[in-house]
Write an enzyme that holds these catalytic residues in place. Sequence first.
Site, short mmCIF file in Angstrom:
data_model
loop_
_atom_site.label_atom_id
_atom_site.label_comp_id
_atom_site.label_asym_id
_atom_site.label_seq_id
_atom_site.Cartn_x
_atom_site.Cartn_y
_atom_site.Cartn_z
N CYS A 1 0.77 -0.87 -0.28
CA CYS A 1 0.35 -0.19 -0.06
C CYS A 1 0.87 1.43 -0.23
CB CYS A 1 -0.87 0.17 1.09
SG CYS A 1 -2.75 1.30 1.09
N HIS B 1 -3.68 -5.02 -0.17
CA HIS B 1 -3.47 -5.50 0.92
C HIS B 1 -2.90 -6.46 0.96
CE1 HIS B 1 -3.12 -2.00 3.86
NE2 HIS B 1 -4.47 -0.88 2.83
N GLU C 1 -3.16 -8.80 2.68
CA GLU C 1 -3.07 -9.24 4.00
C GLU C 1 -4.65 -9.32 3.97
OE1 GLU C 1 -2.95 -5.39 5.19
OE2 GLU C 1 -2.13 -6.45 3.73
#
EC number: 4.3.2.10
Length: 232
Positions: A85, A210, A212
């Site tokens: 990011c 992102h 994750e």
Amino acid sequence: MSVRQTTADVVVVDYGLGNLRSVTRGLERAGANVSLSEDPAEFDAADGIVLPGVGAFSEGMDNAGPFREALVEQAEAGKPLFGICLGMQMLLTTSEEADHEGQGDAEGLDLIPGKNVRFSRDQTVPHMGWNELDVTRDHPLVEGVDSVGSKTPRADGTGGSVDGEHAYFVHSYYAVPDDESATVATTGYGTDFASIVANDAGNVFGTQFHPEKSGETGLRILRNYVDYCLDH
């Protein structure tokens, strides 16, 4: 006979801007041994370095100032450096964000030459939510991404699913590398922007989204990163 290392030691840079808990958990799910670090001296012993980030470009570069020299040295030495990011945007040379916010010039790490620019005024900003990844060239980070299962659970807990090649975004600026070959994947939001970038050597790369928070697609990318750290 030497025994092959099976777990990558990954350092997540703690410079005060980033969702460190979710990034750490994601990397651990991907098989990494993760440590948070506020000390650039700890980079030497790591197999890879992750630079997360949430917030403004100029603030990110200010906070990361004590790490700048070490990050550049490690990247130039060939160590895998993964920006996420804002961390991806910091890999570039500069950003319009500093000018837009009246903060003057803010210099990025310049590991991937280019500039971060703001989405058109015609677009809702920030670009937030799930969007599609279009892999445009080969890179170890995206190996097998096209073959990820066709349905991915939503990371926001709202139920349902999205196509497997989608990822979760939250950003108002996007990277424009000087060299088009630095683009590994694109995403459409008013324009096709670079959602994954990498340097010429291949060891410095970043995702605007992102991983994750991006279900099985993101987990595959994180696993690819861990494998890359083990192989390099």
